[in-house]
Design an enzyme around this catalytic site. Structure first.
Site, PDB file in Angstrom:
ATOM      1  N   LYS A  44      42.347  22.984  41.685  1.00 29.54           N
ATOM      2  CA  LYS A  44      41.980  23.890  42.634  1.00 29.54           C
ATOM      3  C   LYS A  44      40.744  23.258  43.040  1.00 29.54           C
ATOM      4  O   LYS A  44      39.806  22.522  42.436  1.00 29.54           O
ATOM      5  CB  LYS A  44      41.358  25.057  42.050  1.00 29.54           C
ATOM      6  CG  LYS A  44      41.287  26.374  43.124  1.00 29.54           C
ATOM      7  CD  LYS A  44      40.997  27.778  42.492  1.00 29.54           C
ATOM      8  CE  LYS A  44      40.865  28.653  43.719  1.00 29.54           C
ATOM      9  NZ  LYS A  44      40.774  30.114  42.993  1.00 29.54           N
ATOM     10  N   SER A  99      43.711  33.994  45.238  1.00 34.62           N
ATOM     11  CA  SER A  99      43.054  32.568  46.203  1.00 34.62           C
ATOM     12  C   SER A  99      43.514  31.142  45.634  1.00 34.62           C
ATOM     13  O   SER A  99      43.257  30.339  46.472  1.00 34.62           O
ATOM     14  CB  SER A  99      41.281  32.685  45.924  1.00 34.62           C
ATOM     15  OG  SER A  99      40.947  32.208  44.847  1.00 34.62           O
ATOM     16  N   SER A 137      42.855  35.632  40.809  1.00 34.30           N
ATOM     17  CA  SER A 137      42.940  34.605  41.669  1.00 34.30           C
ATOM     18  C   SER A 137      44.177  33.729  41.056  1.00 34.30           C
ATOM     19  O   SER A 137      44.543  32.552  41.629  1.00 34.30           O
ATOM     20  CB  SER A 137      41.746  33.975  42.233  1.00 34.30           C
ATOM     21  OG  SER A 137      41.628  34.490  43.309  1.00 34.30           O
TER      22      SER A 137
HETATM   23  N1  GLN Z   1      41.235  38.558  45.807  1.00 33.64           N
HETATM   24  C1  GLN Z   1      40.005  38.800  45.042  1.00 33.64           C
HETATM   25  C2  GLN Z   1      38.968  38.317  46.050  1.00 33.64           C
HETATM   26  O1  GLN Z   1      39.210  38.277  47.427  1.00 33.64           O
HETATM   27  C3  GLN Z   1      40.116  37.726  43.959  1.00 33.64           C
HETATM   28  C4  GLN Z   1      39.341  36.534  44.186  1.00 33.64           C
HETATM   29  C5  GLN Z   1      39.523  35.645  43.035  1.00 33.64           C
HETATM   30  O2  GLN Z   1      39.774  36.004  41.935  1.00 33.64           O
HETATM   31  N2  GLN Z   1      38.722  34.315  43.116  1.00 33.64           N
HETATM   32  O3  GLN Z   1      37.919  38.629  45.690  1.00 33.64           O
END
Ligand code: GLN
Length: 475
Positions: free
Chosen positions: A79, A154, A178
């Site tokens: 990532k 994400s 995410s």
């Molecule tokens: N969807 C969640 C957020 O927007 C989780 C994001 C993540 O785990 N990086 O914060």
């Protein structure tokens, strides 16, 4: 039908490399070709790396020498918020578009030592804020099952790279779901370790008390291999824990699976619920039991997360000021430099969270919001601990619905609701996994869904086992 090399699991590829069915170079080429072919459509990668001949040859030598770790010679995706020395790590933000990492994340260092290979840096929601990859400053990734739909986020790029067989496995970060959520939307396995099991050194911080480097894989067994390769205490991250910190546990012969039925009544698509019930039934037919449990505070998990996470994000993002890293816009004063850099560098979602986070930490509101949320976090954890007295793992769906269409959740709150099932594991620090549990049909297309299991702190290995029971592997 024989699989092409890029379609193999890590376990299968490691076996094939050792029995000389193919070489590290052939495996790399198969993945690199698939990645090049499919990336223009899927946008899983922000950058594809050239083959590193030295690393490929040395991996081959170690395998031929018979002493190689399982990930030696295996092409992986990283990532874009995990540092690889000398490479750009932009967290899919304009503010870091030109930032080159000056050191390896601890996880990356370990992987390099084991001879793993990196195909490229995977797309993501900017700084990890989002549940669709639509917040990437460099365009969204697309779901390989239906390119009119999001892959989740994400770590959407990492999940797409695995699901579309561009790599054999991938790393992401998981702050509120995410790794698990995009894995569920793309039909692969996503894992979030116990907080502190894996070093955060070299991860671009989002919510420091929530972040973990997570794994995305084709099978639960592969997820375990990816996790084992990076886990362990690290002097560079004081929140990593020493062996023996958590009580030892045994993998049960027959699992007691806790199900909080009261959380599953509303807001979940009927066919997702049917998949969940069918999966639980098939586990029961294998001799495991379903135990009803109650987690009353869980209904507050999402609001608690969306106070704590923006609070921590607002602090972590304060360092991007045009002086130290990345984008540097100049105004007519130092303050104007900051304002211009941050106004131009950050996308809408980071700005929203900086505002929200700064508000909940401000002196007039910190007691009412941040401190209350922090207390609720303690209650949530106590409630989960109590639930684990009557069960080994807790199950629910990973997301209420399958992958949605681009633009469908343009209202931020509807996007936040996507995280309803995943954030609690981050708030409690507990390990959690998402495993494919069958498809549902939307507009004539079959879309994957995922079952989510949480285990007690330090009991990460239980999750690979229960995951393998769902997918029918032996582990
Ligand atoms: N969807 C969640 C957020 O927007 C989780 C994001 C993540 O785990 N990086 O914060």
């Amino acid at each position: 039908m024989t699989k092409s090399l890029n379609e193999l699991s890590i376990t299968e590829a490691a076996r094939g490399l050792r029995s000389k069915e193919f070489t590290v170079r052939e495996l790399w080429d198969a993945c690199a070709t698939a990645a090049k072919e499919r990336n223009p459509e899927l946008n899983a990668f922000l950058e594809l790396f050239e083959a590193d001949d030295v690393a490929i040859e040395s991996a081959q030598k170690r395998i031929d020498g018979g002493e190689a770790p399982l990930l030696c010679g295996i092409p992986l995706a990283m990532k874009d918020n995990i540092l690889i020395e000398g490479r750009i790590a932009s967290a899919a933000s304009k503010i870091l578009a030109n930032y080159r990492a000056t050191y390896d994340a601890t996880g990356v260092k370990k992987l390099k030592e084991q001879g793993a290979l990196f195909i490229g840096r995977a797309n993501m929601d900017e700084f990890g804020m989002g549940a669709s990859t639509e917040n990437s400053a460099f365009g969204p990734s697309r779901n390989p099952h239906d390119i009119t739909r999001v892959p989740g986020g994400s770590s959407g790029g990492s999940a797409v790279a695995v699901a579309a067989h561009m790599v054999l496995g991938a790393y992401g970060t998981d702050t509120g779901g995410s790794c698990r959520q995009p894995a569920s939307h793309t039909g692969v396995v996503g894992f979030k370790p116990t907080y502190g099991a894996v070093s955060r050194s070299g991860l671009i911080a989002l919510g420091s008390s929530l972040d973990q480097m997570g794994e995305i894989a084709k099978t639960p067994e592969d997820a375990k291999i990816l996790f084992d390769a990076v886990r362990g205490q690290d002097p560079l991250d004081a929140t990593t824990f020493a062996p023996g910190t958590y009580p030892a546990f045994e993998i049960p012969k027959s699992f007691r699976i806790g199900v909080p039925h009261h959380l599953l009544e509303d807001g979940i698509d009927e066919d997702v619920k049917e998949n969940l019930n069918a999966t639980l039934k098939s586990l029961e037919s294998l001799g495991h039991t379903v135990v009803p449990i109650s987690l009353p505070t869980s209904v507050f998990a999402l609001p608690v997360y969306y106070i704590i996470q923006p609070a921590e994000a607002s602090v972590n993002l304060a360092r991007y000021d045009g002086v130290r890293y990345g984008l540097a816009e100049r105004g007519d004063s130092l303050l104007a430099d900051y304002v211009k850099t941050r106004a131009e560098g950050f996308g809408e979602e980071p700005k929203r969270r900086i505002l929200l986070g700064t508000f909940v930490l401000s002196s007039g509101y910190i007691d009412a919001y941040y401190r209350k949320a922090d207390q609720a976090r303690g209650v949530l954890r106590a409630e989960y601990d109590a639930a684990f007295e009557s069960c080994d793992v807790i199950a629910f769906p990973t997301t209420p619905s399958p992958a949605f269409k681009f633009g469908e959740k343009s209202d931020p709150v509807s996007m936040y609701l996507e995280d309803i099932f995943t954030v609690t594991a981050n708030l409690t620090g507990m390990p959690a996994i998402s495993v494919p549990m069958g498809n549902v049909e939307r507009d004539g297309v079959l879309l994957p869904t995922g079952i989510h299991f949480t285990a007690p702190l330090g009991a990460d290995d239980l999750l690979f086992k229960i995951g393998a029971l769902v997918t029918g592997e032996t582990l």
